[in-house]
Design a protein around this motif. Structure first.
Motif, short mmCIF file in Angstrom:
data_model
loop_
_atom_site.label_atom_id
_atom_site.label_comp_id
_atom_site.label_asym_id
_atom_site.label_seq_id
_atom_site.Cartn_x
_atom_site.Cartn_y
_atom_site.Cartn_z
N VAL A 55 47.37 46.58 43.40
CA VAL A 55 45.92 46.37 43.52
C VAL A 55 45.47 45.29 42.53
O VAL A 55 44.70 44.39 42.89
CB VAL A 55 45.16 47.70 43.29
N ASN A 56 45.96 45.37 41.30
CA ASN A 56 45.59 44.36 40.28
C ASN A 56 46.08 42.98 40.67
O ASN A 56 45.36 41.99 40.49
CB ASN A 56 46.14 44.76 38.92
N LEU A 57 47.30 42.88 41.21
CA LEU A 57 47.84 41.59 41.63
C LEU A 57 46.98 40.99 42.74
O LEU A 57 46.63 39.81 42.70
CB LEU A 57 49.29 41.74 42.11
N LYS A 58 46.61 41.81 43.72
CA LYS A 58 45.77 41.30 44.82
C LYS A 58 44.41 40.84 44.28
O LYS A 58 43.88 39.83 44.74
CB LYS A 58 45.60 42.38 45.88
N ALA A 59 43.87 41.55 43.28
CA ALA A 59 42.59 41.15 42.69
C ALA A 59 42.73 39.81 41.97
O ALA A 59 41.85 38.95 42.06
CB ALA A 59 42.10 42.23 41.73
N ILE A 60 43.84 39.62 41.26
CA ILE A 60 44.10 38.36 40.56
C ILE A 60 44.15 37.21 41.57
O ILE A 60 43.58 36.14 41.34
CB ILE A 60 45.40 38.44 39.76
N ILE A 61 44.81 37.43 42.68
CA ILE A 61 44.92 36.40 43.72
C ILE A 61 43.55 36.12 44.33
O ILE A 61 43.16 34.96 44.51
CB ILE A 61 45.93 36.83 44.80
N ASN A 62 42.80 37.18 44.64
CA ASN A 62 41.48 37.01 45.27
C ASN A 62 40.49 36.30 44.36
O ASN A 62 39.59 35.62 44.84
CB ASN A 62 40.92 38.36 45.70
N ARG A 63 40.66 36.45 43.05
CA ARG A 63 39.77 35.75 42.10
C ARG A 63 40.23 34.32 41.84
O ARG A 63 39.63 33.62 41.03
CB ARG A 63 39.72 36.51 40.77
N ASN A 64 41.30 33.91 42.50
CA ASN A 64 41.85 32.56 42.30
C ASN A 64 42.16 32.27 40.84
O ASN A 64 41.87 31.17 40.34
CB ASN A 64 40.92 31.49 42.87
N GLU A 65 42.74 33.26 40.16
CA GLU A 65 43.14 33.03 38.78
C GLU A 65 44.28 32.03 38.76
O GLU A 65 44.91 31.78 39.78
CB GLU A 65 43.52 34.36 38.13
N PRO A 66 44.57 31.44 37.60
CA PRO A 66 45.62 30.41 37.53
C PRO A 66 46.97 30.91 38.07
O PRO A 66 47.29 32.11 37.98
CB PRO A 66 45.72 30.12 36.04
N GLN A 67 47.73 29.97 38.63
CA GLN A 67 49.03 30.32 39.20
C GLN A 67 49.94 30.98 38.18
O GLN A 67 50.71 31.88 38.52
CB GLN A 67 49.71 29.07 39.76
N GLN A 68 49.86 30.57 36.94
CA GLN A 68 50.71 31.16 35.90
C GLN A 68 50.43 32.66 35.78
O GLN A 68 51.36 33.46 35.67
CB GLN A 68 50.46 30.47 34.57
N ARG A 69 49.18 33.04 35.82
CA ARG A 69 48.82 34.47 35.74
C ARG A 69 49.28 35.21 36.99
O ARG A 69 49.76 36.35 36.91
CB ARG A 69 47.32 34.60 35.53
#
Length: 90
Positions: A55-69
């Motif tokens: 769930v956290n990974l999908k949220a990181i992707i949806n927020r367009n966080e940096p590719q490194q994160r």
């Protein structure tokens, strides 16, 4: 060729390693979920924690966080699933 020559050489950079090789694309995330579902009966509490990581990974992707994160979260998830105890053959 020593390290300094390698860093300064333009030939060494002709074929860079793809940064997408470890990106958490939807098909890879879905395969991780399927694998977790197969392993879930062996340790349901740990599986729940990994569900939260997904769930956290999908949220990181949806927020367009940096590719490194994104890649860091993906590597952590892959390591958790890889260290999950396998079910005995039935």
């Amino acid at each position: 060729m020593d390290t300094r020559e390698t860093l300064l050489s333009t030939d060494a950079a002709e074929h860079p390693v793809s940064s997408w090789a470890t990106m958490p694309i939807p098909s890879r995330i879905n395969e991780a979920i399927r694998r977790l579902d197969r392993l879930r009966p062996s340790d349901p509490f740990r599986a729940h924690r990994i569900d939260q990581q997904i769930v956290n990974l999908k949220a990181i992707i949806n927020r367009n966080e940096p590719q490194q994160r994104q890649r860091a979260a993906w590597r952590t998830l892959k390591a958790e699933i890889a260290s999950f105890p396998e079910l005995p053959p039935q």
